[in-house]
Every structure is written in structure tokens, then in C-alpha cells.
Design a protein around this motif. Structure first.
Motif, PDB file in Angstrom:
ATOM      1  N   HIS A  76      40.452 -31.896  12.095  1.00  0.00           N
ATOM      2  CA  HIS A  76      41.638 -32.744  11.950  1.00  0.00           C
ATOM      3  C   HIS A  76      41.906 -33.356  13.320  1.00  0.00           C
ATOM      4  CE1 HIS A  76      46.162 -33.089  10.768  1.00  0.00           C
ATOM      5  NE2 HIS A  76      45.635 -34.230  11.126  1.00  0.00           N
ATOM      6  N   ALA A  77      41.481 -34.582  13.508  1.00  0.00           N
ATOM      7  CA  ALA A  77      41.690 -35.248  14.794  1.00  0.00           C
ATOM      8  C   ALA A  77      41.757 -36.740  14.567  1.00  0.00           C
ATOM      9  CB  ALA A  77      40.557 -34.917  15.768  1.00  0.00           C
ATOM     10  N   GLY A  78      42.624 -37.385  15.296  1.00  0.00           N
ATOM     11  CA  GLY A  78      42.729 -38.830  15.219  1.00  0.00           C
ATOM     12  C   GLY A  78      43.161 -39.338  13.867  1.00  0.00           C
ATOM     13  N   GLY A  79      43.821 -38.497  13.065  1.00  0.00           N
ATOM     14  CA  GLY A  79      44.308 -38.947  11.773  1.00  0.00           C
ATOM     15  C   GLY A  79      43.284 -38.817  10.655  1.00  0.00           C
ATOM     16  N   THR A  80      42.037 -38.421  10.963  1.00  0.00           N
ATOM     17  CA  THR A  80      41.017 -38.245   9.940  1.00  0.00           C
ATOM     18  C   THR A  80      40.851 -36.760   9.663  1.00  0.00           C
ATOM     19  OG1 THR A  80      39.844 -40.232  10.597  1.00  0.00           O
ATOM     20  CG2 THR A  80      38.606 -38.606   9.347  1.00  0.00           C
ATOM     21  N   ARG A  81      40.981 -36.365   8.406  1.00  0.00           N
ATOM     22  CA  ARG A  81      40.875 -34.952   8.065  1.00  0.00           C
ATOM     23  C   ARG A  81      39.706 -34.737   7.119  1.00  0.00           C
ATOM     24  NH1 ARG A  81      46.519 -32.699   6.294  1.00  0.00           N
ATOM     25  NH2 ARG A  81      46.340 -34.255   4.664  1.00  0.00           N
ATOM     26  N   PRO A 416      45.987 -46.717  15.070  1.00  0.00           N
ATOM     27  CA  PRO A 416      44.731 -47.084  15.746  1.00  0.00           C
ATOM     28  C   PRO A 416      43.553 -46.346  15.108  1.00  0.00           C
ATOM     29  CG  PRO A 416      46.435 -46.493  17.341  1.00  0.00           C
ATOM     30  CD  PRO A 416      46.956 -46.097  15.992  1.00  0.00           C
ATOM     31  N   PRO A 417      42.335 -46.836  15.299  1.00  0.00           N
ATOM     32  CA  PRO A 417      41.163 -46.130  14.777  1.00  0.00           C
ATOM     33  C   PRO A 417      41.088 -44.715  15.341  1.00  0.00           C
ATOM     34  CG  PRO A 417      40.569 -48.325  15.537  1.00  0.00           C
ATOM     35  CD  PRO A 417      41.964 -48.080  16.001  1.00  0.00           C
ATOM     36  N   SER A 418      40.606 -43.791  14.536  1.00  0.00           N
ATOM     37  CA  SER A 418      40.469 -42.411  14.988  1.00  0.00           C
ATOM     38  C   SER A 418      39.325 -42.293  15.995  1.00  0.00           C
ATOM     39  CB  SER A 418      40.178 -41.500  13.795  1.00  0.00           C
ATOM     40  OG  SER A 418      38.870 -41.746  13.302  1.00  0.00           O
ATOM     41  N   PRO A 419      39.330 -41.250  16.827  1.00  0.00           N
ATOM     42  CA  PRO A 419      38.215 -41.052  17.766  1.00  0.00           C
ATOM     43  C   PRO A 419      36.866 -40.966  17.066  1.00  0.00           C
ATOM     44  CG  PRO A 419      40.070 -39.655  18.365  1.00  0.00           C
ATOM     45  CD  PRO A 419      40.417 -40.267  17.042  1.00  0.00           C
ATOM     46  N   MET A 422      35.762 -44.428  16.079  1.00  0.00           N
ATOM     47  CA  MET A 422      35.342 -45.207  17.242  1.00  0.00           C
ATOM     48  C   MET A 422      33.981 -44.751  17.749  1.00  0.00           C
ATOM     49  SD  MET A 422      37.378 -47.611  17.629  1.00  0.00           S
ATOM     50  CE  MET A 422      36.498 -48.184  19.068  1.00  0.00           C
ATOM     51  N   GLU A 423      33.707 -43.464  17.677  1.00  0.00           N
ATOM     52  CA  GLU A 423      32.407 -42.970  18.124  1.00  0.00           C
ATOM     53  C   GLU A 423      31.296 -43.487  17.217  1.00  0.00           C
ATOM     54  OE1 GLU A 423      29.758 -41.213  20.662  1.00  0.00           O
ATOM     55  OE2 GLU A 423      31.910 -41.572  20.914  1.00  0.00           O
ATOM     56  N   THR A 424      31.554 -43.494  15.891  1.00  0.00           N
ATOM     57  CA  THR A 424      30.578 -44.056  14.959  1.00  0.00           C
ATOM     58  C   THR A 424      30.362 -45.535  15.237  1.00  0.00           C
ATOM     59  OG1 THR A 424      31.155 -42.456  13.243  1.00  0.00           O
ATOM     60  CG2 THR A 424      30.082 -44.479  12.528  1.00  0.00           C
ATOM     61  N   PRO A 435      27.592 -53.105  23.867  1.00  0.00           N
ATOM     62  CA  PRO A 435      28.179 -51.879  24.421  1.00  0.00           C
ATOM     63  C   PRO A 435      29.685 -51.822  24.170  1.00  0.00           C
ATOM     64  CG  PRO A 435      27.819 -53.476  26.161  1.00  0.00           C
ATOM     65  CD  PRO A 435      27.256 -54.091  24.909  1.00  0.00           C
ATOM     66  N   LEU A 436      30.194 -50.613  23.978  1.00  0.00           N
ATOM     67  CA  LEU A 436      31.628 -50.363  23.876  1.00  0.00           C
ATOM     68  C   LEU A 436      31.890 -49.091  24.670  1.00  0.00           C
ATOM     69  CD1 LEU A 436      34.385 -51.099  22.673  1.00  0.00           C
ATOM     70  CD2 LEU A 436      33.796 -49.728  20.665  1.00  0.00           C
ATOM     71  N   ALA A 437      32.474 -49.252  25.834  1.00  0.00           N
ATOM     72  CA  ALA A 437      32.603 -48.137  26.776  1.00  0.00           C
ATOM     73  C   ALA A 437      33.518 -47.053  26.235  1.00  0.00           C
ATOM     74  CB  ALA A 437      33.132 -48.651  28.112  1.00  0.00           C
ATOM     75  N   ARG A 438      33.171 -45.809  26.523  1.00  0.00           N
ATOM     76  CA  ARG A 438      34.035 -44.679  26.195  1.00  0.00           C
ATOM     77  C   ARG A 438      35.183 -44.603  27.207  1.00  0.00           C
ATOM     78  NH1 ARG A 438      28.936 -42.333  25.054  1.00  0.00           N
ATOM     79  NH2 ARG A 438      28.795 -41.555  22.905  1.00  0.00           N
ATOM     80  N   GLY A 439      36.268 -43.970  26.797  1.00  0.00           N
ATOM     81  CA  GLY A 439      37.353 -43.675  27.713  1.00  0.00           C
ATOM     82  C   GLY A 439      38.417 -44.744  27.814  1.00  0.00           C
ATOM     83  N   GLN A 440      38.137 -45.948  27.360  1.00  0.00           N
ATOM     84  CA  GLN A 440      39.153 -46.991  27.456  1.00  0.00           C
ATOM     85  C   GLN A 440      40.130 -46.892  26.290  1.00  0.00           C
ATOM     86  OE1 GLN A 440      37.631 -51.006  26.816  1.00  0.00           O
ATOM     87  NE2 GLN A 440      35.792 -50.164  25.854  1.00  0.00           N
TER      88      GLN A 440
END
Length: 653
Positions: A76-81, A416-419, A422-424, A435-440
Motif C-alpha cells: 500500500h503505497a502512493g495510493g495503489t493497493r 498525483p501518479p503513485s510511485p 511512475m517507476e513503470t 529519460p525521466l529522472a528519479r527523485g524529482q
């Protein structure tokens, strides 16, 4: 809503601990065969952020819509369960399953129209229905189903629209008390502001029948604009708790299918009394707004008024005026100040940073017999953006007024999109050389830069779909937590009370908050939470039905192409295999993992992708169409060959 810290709000007043084990009911089955469920043990709002994904697990029977299960949340993180099923209790209260009877070597079974596992049918429970019939059936404790009602007999050819209505259990017959009330006339209106001299116009699709918004703009003294958005005063005609209100609440919204509309309100209202047709006095609720030269709304008020539309025009005609291709003096006189106000508001939205997705809607053209003549993409015009921009402006004014009332309301929220999403997205974009940088911090402007880069590289279509899939689903909630896609902190829906019950609720709240009459209503906290959950669910249901109807029309057309090969691109990766893009208007086709060479098949472990397929989103593949099912709208393809993907990875280095 479910915040990213793993806690949820019961009523907008504060967080409380989320239980890790609870009962849930299956709402839908996605393309991967995963079940989407929601909690049923707590009487509180269930926003889309609370939807639980129950992955399809190899060796375990698939869940079906309506199943009730005991669930344990695994992540359960970023609103996605995501959860796992501890125990299945059987069917819930959502009613029987609608599907088509089919037969294999084991006997008769039910293939649900909405997907999910096939259910064997009792030999003594068919009600004489034959193979091919569309039926409503109810599973029992043994896992077998008994037919309760034959909806379409074997040998008939039900329309895709009807299959969508039946498959999603959409109420489509008005009860007699609602029809009687709609035909009985409505109370006289008093204390209305007379705006009949304001030259409002309506701008809609050429085939529109209900006109619930009209607009007018004029220059303001400070270099800005005076903008008025008039919305049909449905709250005057539909009173809280009456027969019309009960049915509208049940339906939640209108459903727009290619060959028919299932309206939220009877036609006496939606196409007549509440439709802002030209030349007729109509009751309306008006957002009266002042916009400065920088596009900021400086002040606003809400009025209950009488208006008279002076012109009914279309997006196409307004676009021709915008392009200088039409010399209609009346339309140009009405449109030019609207264009000025639009450009000012549009410039402010671009500075603010709104998500600029370009995902055209599909459009089906039918002949007089209801057969699809063509299926393509609906044209997208700046005139569409004009009306959308004005509606956003009015909705923001309504949200501010609700917020100033200091009570829970009906807000349109978009997290906002869940982590994980965004990783996918980041991994898929990397495979395409973006590229889409991590951490921003992810803001709409960040994603817009991705979209701009994709447009320059000629990969706009798949990347727009990737970014769309990464988004959280917008929903209704009593607590206003902002709208990510629009880049604003407060938003609601006010502009379509003919076709959305949420908007009707907002109208009643505005009437109460602004002292505009005695017919305002503000539900209690608990009821409001349930209403938000319900209209979010009916919105999902109608969108799925609309998508499913178009898919079925497309599958009918594609039947004549079974056995042919085509070059296409990978549009998604799921546990069932790959999804590939088909010609405009057609649904994505499934390329099952079992039909892929082992080196290309996606690898999954414990419900999560453990390794990438050698094929990525955007890669070119050649496939053969193996099946086009007009009952479910699903397309199945087999693998022929693919283009090496190193071209994308070399760009990403």
C-alpha cells in the motif's frame, strides 16, 4: 481519498489507521485478468484511491464480478493497493452475472460479458436456454450457475449497445413514478435575474440533443473579460428525494453509446425543460465571473436566472470561425469575444501547468440499420478546448464557493501518479529513449516535457497512452485534495447536471451556500461520503460500458479480417501477455504470452513483473488476427515477428 502515507480519511476531518485485512467486493476485471475490488465493511466514502488490485495468480481460480472475498493488503503505497485473497465467501449483493451460454467438451458454461472466469451451468438450471443465448444467471455455493432470465435468445444478434447495457447492469427503463413526475410540469420560478437580453450561445457536437451549458463573454474595463457560464437549473425541476431524484441518483450519470443514449433524466427534462435550446426562456444557474488580463479570476458570483440562447452552433463551425474559414457575421460577432477570453484563460493554464495529454476519443458512425459504417478517432479542435476551458473556470469558482462554506462537499479530486506507476512509466520511457529522472517532484509540466519529446521523436501516440495509464483515476470525494492534472488545489463539477448526479448535488449546495432559494440541499457527512463513492462507481461503470460498446462494434468489423497479418506496435505489457495497437478505433489486441517465443514473453513473479520482456511498449511487431469476438469485444492475435528494439536502447544511453 487514500493518501500516500498509507492512511485514509473517513470524512475529510483527519486520518485513521487502515486495516490490513477486510472484506471486499469485486467491481471489475481488467485486461490482465486481475480483479478490482473495494472494501464493503465500512460505511464511509470509497473513492477510486481505495480500489484494491487482486492479481490473477497461476493455479488459483479467477475471481468474478460480484465475488466477496477476505483480503489482505500486501502493498500500500502512493495510493495503489494490492492484495491477496485469504478466502472467498461467494457472491455478494451485486446481483446475477450476465453472459453468453457456450459449450465445450464438459458441457454448458456461462461466459460473462464483463470478463472473468467461465462458470459451468447446472444441467437442470438452463430454463431451456440454448447455446448462444444471452442470459442472467446466479452462481451458487457449488460454483455452478442457474439461469434466472433469458435476455436475448440463441440465434439473435443483440446490438453492441444492448450488450454493454446488460453486461454492466445499467438501469435503462425509467420507473412509472419518475415518468409521471417528469410529465406533470414543474413549479413556477420566482426571484430570478432576467438575463434574456444577454446573447448566450451553445456550442456542442452536431448530433447533440441535450444542451446543458451556454456561454457569453465581453471585454472588461481593465483589459480582462466578463465571462458568464449558464447551466440548466436542474435542481429546480428535480427536488431532493422525489422520484426523479431517486432514479437519477441510482443511475449516477448518463451513458453515451454509439447507437443510443441512456439518460440520467427522462427526455422531458434532458431534451426539453432543462435543455438550453435557442429562442426559449430557460431557468439556469449562472457562474458570473471577471477575468483579468493575466487570466486570473478576480471575482465571481452565482445567480439563478432566466436566459434565452440566441444561437445553437457546433464545434466544427466555431473552429471554422477560429481558422478564418467561415464568414458568418452573427456567429463571428458572438464568437470573437469568446475567443479572446479563451486565449487569456488558456495562456494562464499553460503558465500554471496543466497536463496536456492528447488521447483522441473513438467515434462510431452507424447506418440506418445500426451497423457500423466506420470507426475512427473523433476530431479534436481548439473549439473543444474553448468550451473545456470555460467549464474549468466555472467549476473552479464553484469549488471555491463550496470551500468557503466550511463543510464537506462534492469535489473532483485527482491524486498525483503513485510511485509504482511512475517507476513503470520511467522504465517504459527508457526503452523508448526518453529519460525521466528519479527523485524529482512529479508535476504536469514534467510530464508535458516527456510528451513534447515524444512528439518530436514520432512516438506521441504510445507515449501519451503510457502517461495516461500512469495517472491516478479522478473521482468524487467530500474532502478537497486538489486536481493534479489541472494543476489546481480546488476543483468540482458544476457544469453538467443533466447528465451527472454529482453536478446536481453541487447545484443544490451552491443554492444553499449562496441563499438562492429554499430548494437547496446539503446532505449529512455520512450520506455525502456514500454519494461520492456511488457516483464515482457509476462513472466507472458508464465509461466501461461506452468503451465496451465501441470495442464490440470494432470486433464485428474485424471478423472479416481474421487470418490476416499486420504490422503494429506493442501498447502494453500484462500478465496475460502483450497488448498491441490495432487500427484506429479498434481495441488493443491481446498477444498471449503462451503464443510468444520464450525469450520474448513477460516474466511475472508473485503478482509482479520480475523481468522485462525483450519486447517493450512502442516496439514494432507483426501479428496475425486469430479471433474477433463481437460478444465481448476482445481481439486475439498471434506472433509472427518483430523489429529489434536496440534502436530505442541506444538512444537512451
Amino acid at each position: 481519498m487514500t493518501p500516500s502515507n498509507g492512511q485514509d480519511r473517513s470524512d475529510g476531518t483527519g486520518p485513521r489507521r487502515e486495516p490490513s485485512v477486510f472484506v471486499a467486493e469485486v467491481l471489475d476485471i481488467n485486461e490482465d485478468g486481475d480483479a478490482l475490488a473495494r472494501p464493503v465493511t465500512r460505511r464511509r466514502e470509497t473513492a477510486d484511491g481505495e480500489v484494491i488490485i487482486l492479481p490473477l495468480v497461476a493455479g488459483v481460480p479467477a475471481l468474478a464480478v460480484g465475488d466477496r472475498v477476505l483480503v489482505r493488503i500486501r502493498r500500500h503505497a502512493g495510493g495503489t493497493r494490492r492484495g491477496s485473497v485469504i478466502r472467498r465467501f461467494g457472491r455478494g449483493e451485486s446481483g446475477p452475472i450476465v453472459g453468453q451460454l457456450d459449450r465445450d467438451h464438459r458441457g454448458l458454461f456461462l461466459a460473462p460479458l464483463r470478463g472473468g472466469r467461465r462458470i459451468p451451468v447446472h444441467r437442470s438450471g438452463t430454463r431451456n436456454a440454448r447455446e448462444g443465448a444471452i442470459v442472467s444467471a446466479r452462481p451458487d455455493a457449488s460454483g455452478h450457475a442457474r439461469v434466472e432470465r433469458v435476455l436475448e435468445p440463441a440465434g439473435s444478434t443483440p446490438s453492441p449497445d444492448l450488450l454493454a447495457i446488460l453486461g454492466h447492469d445499467i438501469p435503462h427503463v425509467f420507473p412509472s413514478d419518475a415518468l409521471t413526475l417528469a410529465a406533470s410540469g414543474f413549479p413556477e420560478a420566482a426571484d430570478r435575474v432576467d438575463l434574456t437580453q444577454v446573447p448566450f450561445i451553445t456550442i456542442d457536437d452536431a448530433d447533440a440533443r441535450d444542451f446543458d451549458d451556454a456561454v457569453w463573454a465581453g471585454p472588461d474595463r481593465d483589459g480582462g473579460w466578463h465571462l458568464m457560464v449558464a447551466i440548466a437549473d436542474v435542481a429546480h425541476h428535480v427536488r431532493a428525494g422525489d422520484a426523479l431524484d431517486r432514479e437519477a441518483r441510482l443511475r449516477g450519470n448518463s451513458v453515451y453509446l454509439p447507437g443510443r443514449v441512456v439518460p440520467m433524466l427522462p427526455e422531458e427534462l434532458s431534451n426539453d425543460a432543462c435543455s438550453l435550446v435557442p429562442g426559449k426562456d430557460r431557468l439556469c444557474l449562472v457562474a458570473d465571473m471577471r477575468i483579468d488580463a493575466g487570466g486570473q479570476r478576480t471575482r465571481h458570483r452565482f445567480l439563478r436566472a432566466v436566459m434565452r440562447s440566441t444561437l445553437r452552433t457546433t464545434y466544427e463551425d466555431v473552429q471554422r470561425v477560429m481558422d478564418g474559414d467561415m464568414d458568418d457575421g452573427v456567429l463571428r460577432a458572438r464568437a470573437e469575444p469568446l475567443l479572446g477570453a479563451f486565449r487569456t484563460l488558456r495562456a494562464e493554464a499553460q503558465r500554471r501547468g496543466t497536463l496536456e495529454l492528447d488521447v483522441p476519443e473513438r467515434q462510431v458512425s452507424l447506418d440506418s440499420d445500426g451497423n457500423a459504417v466506420s470507426i475512427g478517432l473523433r476530431p479534436q479542435y481548439d473549439s473543444h478546448r474553448l468550451i473545456e476551458t470555460f467549464m474549468v473556470c466555472a467549476n473552479r469558482a464553484a469549488a471555491q464557493t463550496l470551500g468557503e462554506a466550511g463543510r464537506p462537499g462534492v469535489f473532483r479530486v485527482h491524486d498525483p501518479p503513485s510511485p509504482q506507476a511512475m517507476e513503470t512509466l520511467r522504465n517504459d520511457l527508457l526503452g523508448m529513449g526518453i529519460p525521466l529522472a528519479r527523485g524529482q517532484v512529479i508535476r504536469p509540466k514534467v510530464l508535458n516535457r516527456v510528451l513534447e519529446r515524444a512528439a518530436s521523436a514520432g512516438t506521441a501516440v504510445p507515449v501519451n497512452l503510457m502517461v495516461l495509464r500512469a495517472q491516478s483515476r479522478a473521482c468524487y470525494a467530500p474532502a478537497d485534495t486538489g486536481h493534479f492534472g489541472l494543476g489546481i488545489a480546488s476543483y468540482t463539477h458544476f457544469t453538467s447536471p443533466i447528465r451527472r448526479y454529482a453536478d446536481l448535488l453541487v447545484h443544490r449546495m451552491l443554492i444553499g451556500a449562496c441563499n438562492l432559494g429554499t430548494d437547496g440541499a446539503w446532505p449529512g457527512r455520512e450520506e455525502l461520503g456514500e454519494m461520492c463513492r456511488h457516483v464515482s462507481a457509476t462513472e466507472r461503470r458508464s465509461l466501461a460500458a461506452e468503451r465496451g460498446a465501441i470495442d464490440r462494434y470494432a470486433a464485428r468489423q474485424m471478423q472479416e479480417h481474421v487470418g490476416t497479418s499486420l504490422v503494429t506496435t506493442v501498447s502494453g505489457v500484462g500478465r496475460a501477455g502483450l497488448f498491441v495497437a490495432m487500427p484506429d478505433g479498434c481495441p488493443n489486441a491481446l498477444l498471449p504470452g503462451r503464443l510468444l517465443p520464450p525469450a520474448l514473453a513477460p516474466v511475472w513473479r508473485s503478482g509482479r513483473r520480475a523481468g522485462n520482456s525483450a519486447l517493450r511498449v512502442g516496439d514494432e511487431v507483426t501479428v496475425t488476427l486469430e479471433q474477433a469476438d463481437p460478444i465481448t469485444g476482445r481481439l486475439l492475435v498471434s506472433y509472427v515477428g518483430s523489429t529489434p528494439v536496440s534502436r530505442y536502447r541506444s538512444r537512451a544511453r
